[in-house]
Design a protein around this motif. Structure first.
Motif, PDB file in Angstrom:
ATOM      1  N   ILE A   1      49.430  -4.354  48.903  1.00 27.01           N
ATOM      2  CA  ILE A   1      49.875  -5.242  49.974  1.00 27.01           C
ATOM      3  C   ILE A   1      48.692  -5.619  50.853  1.00 27.01           C
ATOM      4  CG2 ILE A   1      51.434  -5.495  51.934  1.00 27.01           C
ATOM      5  CD1 ILE A   1      53.237  -3.387  50.579  1.00 27.01           C
ATOM      6  N   GLU A   2      48.425  -6.918  50.949  1.00 30.67           N
ATOM      7  CA  GLU A   2      47.323  -7.439  51.759  1.00 30.67           C
ATOM      8  C   GLU A   2      47.414  -6.909  53.193  1.00 30.67           C
ATOM      9  OE1 GLU A   2      43.943  -9.162  52.737  1.00 30.67           O
ATOM     10  OE2 GLU A   2      44.774  -9.448  50.727  1.00 30.67           O
ATOM     11  N   GLY A   3      46.282  -6.428  53.704  1.00 30.91           N
ATOM     12  CA  GLY A   3      46.228  -5.941  55.072  1.00 30.91           C
ATOM     13  C   GLY A   3      46.897  -4.603  55.288  1.00 30.91           C
ATOM     14  N   PHE A   4      47.350  -3.954  54.200  1.00 32.95           N
ATOM     15  CA  PHE A   4      48.053  -2.673  54.346  1.00 32.95           C
ATOM     16  C   PHE A   4      47.441  -1.615  53.442  1.00 32.95           C
ATOM     17  CE2 PHE A   4      52.370  -0.372  53.602  1.00 32.95           C
ATOM     18  CZ  PHE A   4      51.983   0.654  54.444  1.00 32.95           C
ATOM     19  N   MET A   5      47.798  -1.621  52.136  1.00 26.71           N
ATOM     20  CA  MET A   5      47.309  -0.548  51.275  1.00 26.71           C
ATOM     21  C   MET A   5      47.446  -0.914  49.799  1.00 26.71           C
ATOM     22  SD  MET A   5      50.048   1.087  49.755  1.00 26.71           S
ATOM     23  CE  MET A   5      51.542   0.144  49.644  1.00 26.71           C
ATOM     24  N   ALA A   6      46.769  -0.102  48.955  1.00 21.68           N
ATOM     25  CA  ALA A   6      46.856  -0.190  47.487  1.00 21.68           C
ATOM     26  C   ALA A   6      47.413   1.135  46.987  1.00 21.68           C
ATOM     27  CB  ALA A   6      45.482  -0.454  46.883  1.00 21.68           C
ATOM     28  N   GLN A   7      48.520   1.086  46.248  1.00 21.38           N
ATOM     29  CA  GLN A   7      49.193   2.297  45.771  1.00 21.38           C
ATOM     30  C   GLN A   7      49.075   2.413  44.256  1.00 21.38           C
ATOM     31  OE1 GLN A   7      52.976   3.044  47.612  1.00 21.38           O
ATOM     32  NE2 GLN A   7      53.737   4.204  45.854  1.00 21.38           N
ATOM     33  N   THR A   8      48.906   3.649  43.800  1.00 23.17           N
ATOM     34  CA  THR A   8      48.762   3.951  42.378  1.00 23.17           C
ATOM     35  C   THR A   8      49.227   5.388  42.136  1.00 23.17           C
ATOM     36  OG1 THR A   8      47.209   3.959  40.505  1.00 23.17           O
ATOM     37  CG2 THR A   8      46.335   4.683  42.641  1.00 23.17           C
ATOM     38  N   GLY A   9      48.996   5.883  40.929  1.00 20.90           N
ATOM     39  CA  GLY A   9      49.249   7.292  40.657  1.00 20.90           C
ATOM     40  C   GLY A   9      50.568   7.624  39.997  1.00 20.90           C
ATOM     41  N   ASP A  10      51.347   6.595  39.608  1.00 20.92           N
ATOM     42  CA  ASP A  10      52.615   6.866  38.910  1.00 20.92           C
ATOM     43  C   ASP A  10      52.291   7.198  37.452  1.00 20.92           C
ATOM     44  OD1 ASP A  10      55.069   6.909  37.643  1.00 20.92           O
ATOM     45  OD2 ASP A  10      55.858   5.158  38.698  1.00 20.92           O
ATOM     46  N   VAL A  11      52.123   8.472  37.171  1.00 25.60           N
ATOM     47  CA  VAL A  11      51.706   8.890  35.826  1.00 25.60           C
ATOM     48  C   VAL A  11      52.844   8.781  34.814  1.00 25.60           C
ATOM     49  CG1 VAL A  11      49.925  10.411  36.753  1.00 25.60           C
ATOM     50  CG2 VAL A  11      52.159  11.356  36.228  1.00 25.60           C
ATOM     51  N   GLN A  12      54.081   8.604  35.299  1.00 28.07           N
ATOM     52  CA  GLN A  12      55.242   8.487  34.422  1.00 28.07           C
ATOM     53  C   GLN A  12      55.493   7.045  33.981  1.00 28.07           C
ATOM     54  OE1 GLN A  12      58.807  10.010  36.246  1.00 28.07           O
ATOM     55  NE2 GLN A  12      59.995   9.931  34.354  1.00 28.07           N
ATOM     56  N   PHE A  13      55.500   6.121  34.932  1.00 28.01           N
ATOM     57  CA  PHE A  13      55.833   4.724  34.623  1.00 28.01           C
ATOM     58  C   PHE A  13      54.702   3.737  34.902  1.00 28.01           C
ATOM     59  CE2 PHE A  13      60.105   6.501  35.947  1.00 28.01           C
ATOM     60  CZ  PHE A  13      60.609   6.589  34.654  1.00 28.01           C
ATOM     61  N   GLY A  14      53.539   4.230  35.281  1.00 26.63           N
ATOM     62  CA  GLY A  14      52.455   3.346  35.703  1.00 26.63           C
ATOM     63  C   GLY A  14      51.461   2.968  34.637  1.00 26.63           C
ATOM     64  N   LYS A  15      51.809   3.221  33.380  1.00 22.05           N
ATOM     65  CA  LYS A  15      50.919   2.845  32.279  1.00 22.05           C
ATOM     66  C   LYS A  15      51.618   1.777  31.452  1.00 22.05           C
ATOM     67  CE  LYS A  15      48.894   7.467  32.184  1.00 22.05           C
ATOM     68  NZ  LYS A  15      48.386   8.572  31.398  1.00 22.05           N
ATOM     69  N   GLY A  16      50.907   0.697  31.098  1.00 18.31           N
ATOM     70  CA  GLY A  16      51.458  -0.463  30.392  1.00 18.31           C
ATOM     71  C   GLY A  16      52.155  -0.099  29.095  1.00 18.31           C
ATOM     72  N   PRO A  17      52.731  -1.077  28.382  1.00 18.64           N
ATOM     73  CA  PRO A  17      52.706  -2.500  28.752  1.00 18.64           C
ATOM     74  C   PRO A  17      53.828  -2.878  29.720  1.00 18.64           C
ATOM     75  CG  PRO A  17      53.708  -2.265  26.595  1.00 18.64           C
ATOM     76  CD  PRO A  17      53.312  -0.876  27.043  1.00 18.64           C
ATOM     77  N   SER A  18      54.914  -2.126  29.770  1.00 15.74           N
ATOM     78  CA  SER A  18      56.026  -2.459  30.651  1.00 15.74           C
ATOM     79  C   SER A  18      55.893  -1.687  31.963  1.00 15.74           C
ATOM     80  CB  SER A  18      57.355  -2.089  29.981  1.00 15.74           C
ATOM     81  OG  SER A  18      58.413  -2.258  30.887  1.00 15.74           O
ATOM     82  N   LEU A  19      55.839  -2.439  33.061  1.00 13.74           N
ATOM     83  CA  LEU A  19      55.649  -1.797  34.365  1.00 13.74           C
ATOM     84  C   LEU A  19      56.869  -1.978  35.260  1.00 13.74           C
ATOM     85  CD1 LEU A  19      51.943  -2.856  35.006  1.00 13.74           C
ATOM     86  CD2 LEU A  19      52.776  -0.629  34.240  1.00 13.74           C
ATOM     87  N   GLY A  20      58.019  -2.266  34.639  1.00 15.51           N
ATOM     88  CA  GLY A  20      59.228  -2.534  35.408  1.00 15.51           C
ATOM     89  C   GLY A  20      59.640  -1.403  36.332  1.00 15.51           C
ATOM     90  N   GLN A  21      59.320  -0.156  35.964  1.00 12.78           N
ATOM     91  CA  GLN A  21      59.693   0.987  36.797  1.00 12.78           C
ATOM     92  C   GLN A  21      58.503   1.605  37.524  1.00 12.78           C
ATOM     93  OE1 GLN A  21      62.050   3.159  33.597  1.00 12.78           O
ATOM     94  NE2 GLN A  21      63.404   3.414  35.363  1.00 12.78           N
ATOM     95  N   ALA A  22      57.356   0.944  37.466  1.00 10.09           N
ATOM     96  CA  ALA A  22      56.165   1.483  38.140  1.00 10.09           C
ATOM     97  C   ALA A  22      56.457   1.695  39.618  1.00 10.09           C
ATOM     98  CB  ALA A  22      54.982   0.536  37.960  1.00 10.09           C
ATOM     99  N   GLY A  23      56.115   2.871  40.096  1.00  8.18           N
ATOM    100  CA  GLY A  23      56.379   3.242  41.477  1.00  8.18           C
ATOM    101  C   GLY A  23      57.614   4.112  41.632  1.00  8.18           C
ATOM    102  N   MET A  24      58.377   4.269  40.550  1.00 11.67           N
ATOM    103  CA  MET A  24      59.605   5.065  40.603  1.00 11.67           C
ATOM    104  C   MET A  24      59.387   6.494  40.096  1.00 11.67           C
ATOM    105  SD  MET A  24      61.775   2.860  41.751  1.00 11.67           S
ATOM    106  CE  MET A  24      63.384   3.528  41.395  1.00 11.67           C
ATOM    107  N   GLY A  25      58.249   6.738  39.460  1.00 12.22           N
ATOM    108  CA  GLY A  25      58.052   8.023  38.804  1.00 12.22           C
ATOM    109  C   GLY A  25      57.036   8.927  39.465  1.00 12.22           C
ATOM    110  N   GLY A  26      56.840  10.053  38.819  1.00 16.97           N
ATOM    111  CA  GLY A  26      55.864  11.041  39.260  1.00 16.97           C
ATOM    112  C   GLY A  26      55.326  11.751  38.041  1.00 16.97           C
TER     113      GLY A  26
END
Length: 197
Positions: free
Chosen positions: A88-113
């Motif tokens: 988010i511009e002017g706020f932060m960059a979030q990452t680290g979802d080792v469950q759903f944060g790897k491609g090719p489908s990122l529909g659930q990225a941010g929901m996992g751990g």
């Protein structure tokens, strides 16, 4: 000028040069410590639109369980290939979802751990300034797991509500270039994440 005076002047110049050189070398050491931090350091190789290395000085004295978790996941290679899924511009960059944060489908990225249990909050009085790294969580204060975020700008409204785990000591210029979006259309990725002491 007598030879004694020439010799004395030469020795004085040499002494000043040696002391000056020592002071410069100590300044260089202190400057390098400021860049590297006391460690452990999380070293992130970012690929995509943003390219380069980001070094985060982790703060085990502030958040020992959260830092241990990040070090563990990095050591396992779990963070390798994980995208920046919420930027988010002017706020932060979030990452680290080792469950759903790897491609090719990122529909659930941010929901996992990770497959490790969630962590109890380790709130501190450290302010969420630019470059500060915090642990993402859900509504429960004790729900942080693997995701983290890097602040683009100060966010005082987060103070005392999210766990601070470190601060960027090198590569904020790389962080600034991370593609925006939730998730971005072509997200940048943590290609390789390692730990340096």
């Amino acid at each position: 000028m007598s030879s004694d005076r020439v010799l004395f002047a030469g020795l004085m110049s040499l002494g000043v040069a040696v002391i000056g050189g020592y002071a410069l070398s100590q300044s260089a050491v202190l400057a390098q410590d400021a860049v590297d931090g006391p460690g452990p350091n999380l070293v992130i190789e970012v690929a995509g639109k943003a390219q380069g290395e980001v070094v985060i000085d982790l703060l085990p004295d502030v958040a020992p369980q959260h830092v241990e978790r990040m070090v563990t996941l990095a050591g396992q290679g779990a963070y390798d290939g994980v995208v920046f899924h919420r930027v988010i511009e002017g706020f932060m960059a979030q990452t680290g979802d080792v469950q759903f944060g790897k491609g090719p489908s990122l529909g659930q990225a941010g929901m996992g751990g990770s497959d490790l249990p969630d962590l109890p909050a380790e709130f501190s009085d450290i302010s969420f300034d630019r470059g500060v790294v915090g642990m993402a969580r859900s509504a429960s204060p004790d729900s942080a797991n693997s995701q983290f975020f890097i602040m683009f700008a100060p966010g005082d409204f987060l103070n005392g509500k999210y766990t601070v785990v470190g601060r960027v000591v090198q590569g904020m210029d790389v962080v600034d270039e991370i593609t925006r979006g939730e998730p971005p259309r072509s997200p940048d990725v943590m290609q390789k994440v390692s730990v340096a002491k």
